[in-house]
Design an enzyme around this catalytic site. Structure first.
Site, PDB file in Angstrom:
ATOM      1  N   LYS A   1     -12.956  -2.125   6.128  1.00 40.76           N
ATOM      2  CA  LYS A   1     -12.283  -3.066   7.011  1.00 40.76           C
ATOM      3  C   LYS A   1     -12.877  -2.953   8.419  1.00 40.76           C
ATOM      4  O   LYS A   1     -13.563  -3.853   8.866  1.00 40.76           O
ATOM      5  CB  LYS A   1     -10.771  -2.804   7.033  1.00 40.76           C
ATOM      6  CG  LYS A   1     -10.066  -3.287   5.762  1.00 40.76           C
ATOM      7  CD  LYS A   1      -9.798  -2.172   4.790  1.00 40.76           C
ATOM      8  CE  LYS A   1      -8.756  -2.492   3.733  1.00 40.76           C
ATOM      9  NZ  LYS A   1      -8.978  -3.640   2.879  1.00 40.76           N
TER      10      LYS A   1
ATOM     11  N   ASP B   1      -2.159   6.465   6.347  1.00 37.28           N
ATOM     12  CA  ASP B   1      -3.197   5.595   5.809  1.00 37.28           C
ATOM     13  C   ASP B   1      -3.475   4.528   6.865  1.00 37.28           C
ATOM     14  O   ASP B   1      -2.684   3.607   7.065  1.00 37.28           O
ATOM     15  CB  ASP B   1      -2.697   4.958   4.512  1.00 37.28           C
ATOM     16  CG  ASP B   1      -3.690   3.965   3.928  1.00 37.28           C
ATOM     17  OD1 ASP B   1      -4.734   3.709   4.553  1.00 37.28           O
ATOM     18  OD2 ASP B   1      -3.409   3.434   2.837  1.00 37.28           O
TER      19      ASP B   1
ATOM     20  N   TRP C   1       0.822  -1.217   0.000  1.00 34.04           N
ATOM     21  CA  TRP C   1       0.000   0.000   0.000  1.00 34.04           C
ATOM     22  C   TRP C   1       0.846   1.253   0.000  1.00 34.04           C
ATOM     23  O   TRP C   1       0.545   2.212  -0.717  1.00 34.04           O
ATOM     24  CB  TRP C   1      -1.016  -0.042   1.144  1.00 34.04           C
ATOM     25  CG  TRP C   1      -2.136  -0.944   0.756  1.00 34.04           C
ATOM     26  CD1 TRP C   1      -2.283  -2.264   1.083  1.00 34.04           C
ATOM     27  CD2 TRP C   1      -3.207  -0.632  -0.144  1.00 34.04           C
ATOM     28  NE1 TRP C   1      -3.387  -2.781   0.456  1.00 34.04           N
ATOM     29  CE2 TRP C   1      -3.975  -1.811  -0.296  1.00 34.04           C
ATOM     30  CE3 TRP C   1      -3.608   0.519  -0.819  1.00 34.04           C
ATOM     31  CZ2 TRP C   1      -5.122  -1.862  -1.111  1.00 34.04           C
ATOM     32  CZ3 TRP C   1      -4.736   0.469  -1.617  1.00 34.04           C
ATOM     33  CH2 TRP C   1      -5.485  -0.715  -1.749  1.00 34.04           C
TER      34      TRP C   1
END
Lengths: 363, 363
Positions: free
Chosen positions: B198, B174, B105
């Site tokens: 999530k 993030d 990511w």
């Protein structure tokens, strides 16, 4: 449950059958043990939901094989930037975008596109569709953008793009508030886009229908998550798509097919709109401002001639369960949005109220 | 209903109580006669839902008053572009963004940011958090970006930003895959962002928490729909927000408060992760690759030492209702995502299976 008719311009009324099915499947979709919200977008369950939604929409709108259907995020508003960001990459500096200005939404599109290119307002009117013969088109323009149904002002195109000047022009159409309510010839457009929250499903899903040859023309500054080619090449899963919204949209597409498809929606839309406009036209108490030939069949703005009665009108409507009739703050007055999922009984109830309110006010 | 435990990395398991409430309210929210999906985002019903969600998230994360909470669309991936598009407007040409690279990511974030600025990878490791003392920071960098939990590789920060060099650095984090699973000091960050799918709710909602003074610094090319200041100034309603997803997120926030808040989620996350890592560590049959001090408590990647048994492992897991254990295709192996909504019973069931599968394989 309170019995109501919801005339919101969007998010808006959805078919009761769709909501009932969504409620029944919420904790366990088809014996999977999972809610659709809990499914990996890469798993076979969600992939089957996605493919069915794509296939049904393609069938409903008779989308040709050389067009991709993208399920995106960001809303119709985001497309005002994402369309130029995706279509201008193949043009030399100095590209011009032509626009037809017919109300608030096309005005927003013009302003936003100005960040990325020169813009030309080829024609302008907020109460009638400017005649095609009078459009001042730019030779070699990147594309021509129109909002084919202005949700706020209530101007709707009766599509008829036989103007020979448009033969080689890439048409981009914002159909957010009337998609799936009339039959269209997709092949006349380069790009069609629509926020879902009027005739498709919940807010948070944006549909983009794009001709293959227009993919791969993004500007380098286009965010990858919104690059049409990346989205198309990955079946709308370049980033995690709004899975639950796509599922609801898919249920709406199934409902539309069961009801008789877009042809039947078009028939119903004409009947509902005629009922309402006839009532407004027959009364001296109400006023409309859009030329009859260009009146939207989805969003019906109207005004009380005596605007001092506005609050009383809305309060009386609410007491009868006729909700969300206040016009957009930028134009005032009233607005009845009568999308596909609004039954004709709702319009009949509104017409009854319009007549009674006028009669009581005159007394 | 099939009884299952869903270890998907996202979209992921949600609390059953939340889904049950959503099902019960689907056709008629609080006697309004409307589904939340049908409500105008400008109406009093949805505004009350929005304000409660914002207030509860602020309380759960102890977000200071000088931070705005935005509910956006586009997913965490879109923020890789939207963060530079929103933060670089006040910098002269030649701004540099520092990154800590800890996995897939952060690698994507680095690549995307390179479209808009110079990027500097200040430290890099995919199996352990690079020690802060070794970060090669750029003097005057626009900001420092980190992914505090790598969903694919499973590297998680144990936040401790007491490095004096970070005192004046704007930290952008993030937190998509571990937000709300541990207590954090929001005041140490300039921007925190997280895709919802999530630990928050359905895909299609993205949370951005941003310090006031960082608003209003967008580049001119930033699409208006994603301009943090416009979003903040309009309470996330500059464009129509993903209303139903925000409603579900709000129900999750209420559930979290009922369960004891983030402190309790942190306690449970530690217990669940310890149970699973202890079982993996105790077996010669399985392998993990992340340094113990930086192991994610949310996403637990592991490998069978004999990878020829992978398919048998997954088939056996599925037969027991232990779903979505396959690792991300880019790294292979297995991954168990054990977010807030995963009960410890699910982890216990997985541990039982891990031990039995290993014992049977050895026979």
């Amino acid at each position: 449950m309170t019995h109501i008719y919801n005339f919101s311009a969007g998010p808006a009324v959805l078919p009761k059958e769709v909501l009932a099915q969504a409620a029944a499947e919420m904790l366990d979709w088809h014996g999977s043990g999972m809610s659709v919200m809990e499914m990996s977008h890469r798993g076979p369950e969600f992939i089957s939901i996605y493919k069915a939604a794509e296939r049904d929409l393609r069938e409903l709108l008779a989308v040709p094989d050389n067009y991709k259907i993208l399920f995106m995020q960001g809303g119709g508003l985001s497309q005002n930037a994402l369309i130029p960001l995706n279509l201008l990459g193949h043009k030399p500096d100095g590209a011009t975008i032509d626009f037809i200005h017919t109300g608030s939404w096309s005005a927003k599109s013009i302003k936003e596109a100005g960040k990325y290119a020169k813009v030309n307002t080829a024609a302008s009117s907020e109460t009638a569709l400017p005649p095609q013969a009078e459009w001042r088109l730019t030779p070699g323009a990147a594309y021509l953008h129109m909002c084919t149904n202005e949700t706020i002002g209530g101007v709707e195109y009766q599509p008829d793009f036989n103007d020979p000047r448009l033969k080689d022009v890439t048409l981009v159409a914002d159909m957010s508030s009337h998609i799936l309510s009339r039959q269209i010839d997709v092949s006349k457009y380069g790009v069609i886009f629509a926020g879902a929250q009027k005739n498709i499903g919940p807010a948070g899903v944006t549909i983009v229908i794009i001709r293959d040859d227009l993919l791969g023309k993004a500007l380098p500054i286009c965010p990858s998550a919104f690059d049409f080619k990346l989205v198309a090449d990955n079946d709308s899963m370049y980033n995690t798509p709004p899975t639950y919204g796509i599922y609801i949209a898919g249920l709406v597409f199934q409902w539309l097919k069961q009801q008789g498809g877009v042809a039947e929606m078009e028939r119903r839309a004409e009947a509902k709109a005629k009922l309402l406009y006839d009532a407004l036209d027959a009364s001296d108490f109400y006023d409309t401002r859009v030329a009859p030939a260009n009146r939207s069949r989805m969003n019906v703005p109207f005004y009380l001639k005596d605007e001092s009665r506005n609050e009383a009108f809305l309060a009386g409507a609410k007491a009868r369960g006729l909700l969300q009739l206040k016009g957009h703050k930028s134009v005032g007055g009233m607005r009845a949005s009568i999308y596909n999922a609004m039954p004709i009984e709702g319009v009949q109830a509104l017409v009854t109220y319009l007549n009674e309110f006028a009669a009581n006010a005159v007394k």
